[in-house]
Design a protein around this motif. Structure first.
Motif, mmCIF file in Angstrom:
data_model
loop_
_atom_site.group_PDB
_atom_site.id
_atom_site.type_symbol
_atom_site.label_atom_id
_atom_site.label_comp_id
_atom_site.label_asym_id
_atom_site.label_seq_id
_atom_site.Cartn_x
_atom_site.Cartn_y
_atom_site.Cartn_z
ATOM 1 N N ILE A 1 9.074 -15.991 106.770
ATOM 2 C CA ILE A 1 7.992 -16.668 107.492
ATOM 3 C C ILE A 1 8.229 -16.565 108.996
ATOM 4 C CG2 ILE A 1 6.993 -18.952 107.985
ATOM 5 C CD1 ILE A 1 7.218 -19.451 104.904
ATOM 6 N N GLY A 2 9.493 -16.716 109.417
ATOM 7 C CA GLY A 2 9.842 -16.567 110.831
ATOM 8 C C GLY A 2 9.483 -15.181 111.338
ATOM 9 N N MET A 3 9.712 -14.179 110.489
ATOM 10 C CA MET A 3 9.384 -12.795 110.840
ATOM 11 C C MET A 3 7.873 -12.641 111.051
ATOM 12 S SD MET A 3 9.898 -9.558 108.290
ATOM 13 C CE MET A 3 11.543 -10.043 107.809
ATOM 14 N N LEU A 4 7.079 -13.242 110.151
ATOM 15 C CA LEU A 4 5.618 -13.183 110.285
ATOM 16 C C LEU A 4 5.150 -13.943 111.533
ATOM 17 C CD1 LEU A 4 4.306 -13.616 106.615
ATOM 18 C CD2 LEU A 4 3.928 -11.658 108.119
ATOM 19 N N GLU A 5 5.775 -15.079 111.809
ATOM 20 C CA GLU A 5 5.415 -15.859 113.008
ATOM 21 C C GLU A 5 5.663 -15.046 114.283
ATOM 22 O OE1 GLU A 5 7.780 -19.345 112.343
ATOM 23 O OE2 GLU A 5 6.122 -20.438 111.395
ATOM 24 N N ARG A 6 6.804 -14.345 114.332
ATOM 25 C CA ARG A 6 7.113 -13.508 115.506
ATOM 26 C C ARG A 6 6.089 -12.385 115.645
ATOM 27 N NH1 ARG A 6 12.338 -14.044 113.555
ATOM 28 N NH2 ARG A 6 12.441 -11.884 112.872
ATOM 29 N N ALA A 7 5.710 -11.784 114.498
ATOM 30 C CA ALA A 7 4.723 -10.696 114.524
ATOM 31 C C ALA A 7 3.373 -11.224 115.015
ATOM 32 C CB ALA A 7 4.584 -10.079 113.132
ATOM 33 N N ALA A 8 2.995 -12.433 114.581
ATOM 34 C CA ALA A 8 1.718 -13.028 115.023
ATOM 35 C C ALA A 8 1.778 -13.327 116.523
ATOM 36 C CB ALA A 8 1.434 -14.292 114.214
ATOM 37 N N ALA A 9 2.926 -13.818 116.987
ATOM 38 C CA ALA A 9 3.079 -14.141 118.417
ATOM 39 C C ALA A 9 2.978 -12.869 119.272
ATOM 40 C CB ALA A 9 4.418 -14.844 118.658
ATOM 41 N N ARG A 10 3.418 -11.725 118.732
ATOM 42 C CA ARG A 10 3.328 -10.446 119.461
ATOM 43 C C ARG A 10 1.932 -9.842 119.368
ATOM 44 N NH1 ARG A 10 8.493 -9.223 116.794
ATOM 45 N NH2 ARG A 10 7.326 -8.160 115.172
ATOM 46 N N GLY A 11 1.071 -10.447 118.529
ATOM 47 C CA GLY A 11 -0.269 -9.891 118.328
ATOM 48 C C GLY A 11 -0.273 -8.756 117.317
ATOM 49 N N GLU A 12 0.820 -8.640 116.567
ATOM 50 C CA GLU A 12 0.967 -7.538 115.614
ATOM 51 C C GLU A 12 0.445 -7.908 114.225
ATOM 52 O OE1 GLU A 12 4.526 -4.629 113.988
ATOM 53 O OE2 GLU A 12 5.064 -6.442 115.077
ATOM 54 N N ALA A 13 0.275 -9.211 113.994
ATOM 55 C CA ALA A 13 -0.227 -9.686 112.704
ATOM 56 C C ALA A 13 -1.174 -10.850 112.954
ATOM 57 C CB ALA A 13 0.941 -10.143 111.822
ATOM 58 N N PRO A 14 -2.210 -10.980 112.111
ATOM 59 C CA PRO A 14 -3.108 -12.126 112.276
ATOM 60 C C PRO A 14 -2.396 -13.429 111.910
ATOM 61 C CG PRO A 14 -3.718 -10.827 110.331
ATOM 62 C CD PRO A 14 -2.623 -10.084 111.011
ATOM 63 N N ALA A 15 -2.715 -14.505 112.625
ATOM 64 C CA ALA A 15 -2.090 -15.807 112.349
ATOM 65 C C ALA A 15 -2.338 -16.241 110.906
ATOM 66 C CB ALA A 15 -2.624 -16.855 113.322
ATOM 67 N N ALA A 16 -3.475 -15.844 110.348
ATOM 68 C CA ALA A 16 -3.827 -16.232 108.967
ATOM 69 C C ALA A 16 -2.854 -15.656 107.937
ATOM 70 C CB ALA A 16 -5.244 -15.777 108.649
ATOM 71 N N ALA A 17 -2.084 -14.631 108.323
ATOM 72 C CA ALA A 17 -1.129 -14.007 107.384
ATOM 73 C C ALA A 17 0.183 -14.784 107.291
ATOM 74 C CB ALA A 17 -0.849 -12.575 107.805
ATOM 75 N N VAL A 18 0.387 -15.741 108.190
ATOM 76 C CA VAL A 18 1.646 -16.500 108.186
ATOM 77 C C VAL A 18 1.551 -17.553 107.085
ATOM 78 C CG1 VAL A 18 3.286 -17.840 109.553
ATOM 79 C CG2 VAL A 18 1.894 -16.089 110.661
ATOM 80 N N ARG A 19 1.743 -17.070 105.852
ATOM 81 C CA ARG A 19 1.628 -17.936 104.673
ATOM 82 C C ARG A 19 2.786 -17.657 103.726
ATOM 83 N NH1 ARG A 19 -4.755 -17.347 103.717
ATOM 84 N NH2 ARG A 19 -4.251 -17.948 101.602
ATOM 85 N N HIS A 20 3.181 -18.701 103.050
ATOM 86 C CA HIS A 20 4.323 -18.607 102.134
ATOM 87 C C HIS A 20 4.117 -17.495 101.100
ATOM 88 C CE1 HIS A 20 6.804 -19.840 98.642
ATOM 89 N NE2 HIS A 20 7.688 -20.055 99.589
ATOM 90 N N ARG A 21 2.943 -17.446 100.502
ATOM 91 C CA ARG A 21 2.693 -16.483 99.429
ATOM 92 C C ARG A 21 2.774 -15.050 99.945
ATOM 93 N NH1 ARG A 21 3.894 -17.465 94.784
ATOM 94 N NH2 ARG A 21 2.739 -19.401 94.691
ATOM 95 N N VAL A 22 2.290 -14.816 101.154
ATOM 96 C CA VAL A 22 2.363 -13.478 101.761
ATOM 97 C C VAL A 22 3.831 -13.139 102.073
ATOM 98 C CG1 VAL A 22 1.712 -12.088 103.782
ATOM 99 C CG2 VAL A 22 0.034 -13.630 102.723
ATOM 100 N N ALA A 23 4.544 -14.111 102.639
ATOM 101 C CA ALA A 23 5.931 -13.893 103.066
ATOM 102 C C ALA A 23 6.859 -13.577 101.891
ATOM 103 C CB ALA A 23 6.447 -15.129 103.812
ATOM 104 N N THR A 24 6.556 -14.106 100.705
ATOM 105 C CA THR A 24 7.475 -13.928 99.571
ATOM 106 C C THR A 24 7.230 -12.643 98.779
ATOM 107 O OG1 THR A 24 6.027 -15.304 98.188
ATOM 108 C CG2 THR A 24 7.890 -16.403 99.259
#
Length: 193
Positions: free
Chosen positions: A131-154
């Motif tokens: 999840i931390g990895m997805l949050e960093r990607a969203a902060a860089r604009g590399e991933a949509p914020a909506a993707a920062v979800r447990h089910r996606v991360a696992t």
């Protein structure tokens, strides 16, 4: 006579001793007597904190997992995800993975151990890393914020575990890790935009 250790200090000494026993002898060889001797305490001090061997075994495994938890920050989501999968793949076929496989094998005959492992395995630590990895990607604009979800991360780790289960071996070829990231994880993340 050494000074008496109390509370958290003693608990940490017991956990360290149990983790060392797990690494050296596996769960099958980890006894309360040997852990007590290694920690320089008595079995009562252990049983007060962990009522049975299963509870201590899972706690000791978590102690190992937390210490070994990678947190790659390569600057790209693809790089981070690949690094995490590669490290997980190496870990599974390492002595640490052997400890986990021993615990899982014992859990097949011990419902209490299986329940404890479900509740308290290192999975939540692993999930937080993804999840931390997805949050960093969203902060860089590399991933949509909506993707920062447990089910996606696992998803990537679930697919890796499925590969182990299907192949019957605790290691998968690197090209499979690349496929998990490129063909499933990254499209899934981007699809939340």
């Amino acid at each position: 006579m050494g000074r008496r250790r109390r509370g958290e200090e003693l608990a940490q000494a017991i956990l360290r001793a149990a983790a060392e026993e797990l690494r050296e002898s596996g769960y099958a060889g980890m006894t309360m007597d040997r852990v007590a001797a290694r920690a320089g305490t008595n079995k009562n001090a252990i049983y007060r904190r962990w009522p049975h061997r299963a509870a201590l075994g899972v706690a000791a495994y978590r102690h190992l997992s937390d210490a070994a938890m990678p947190n790659p920050d390569t600057g790209t989501l693809r790089g981070d995800a690949l690094e995490m999968l590669r490290l997980a793949n190496e870990t599974w076929s390492s002595p640490h993975g052997a400890v986990l496989r021993g615990l899982l094998a014992a859990a097949a005959d011990d419902p209490e151990l299986l329940t404890l492992m479900r509740e308290r395995s290192g999975a939540d630590t692993m999930d937080r890393a993804w999840i931390g990895m997805l949050e960093r990607a969203a902060a860089r604009g590399e991933a949509p914020a909506a993707a920062v979800r447990h089910r996606v991360a696992t998803v990537p780790m679930m697919l890796l575990r499925a590969e182990y289960a299907m192949r019957g071996v605790p290691s998968v070829p690197d090209e499979v890790l690349v496929e998990i990231v490129d063909d499933v994880f990254l499209p899934l993340v981007r699809g939340h935009g």
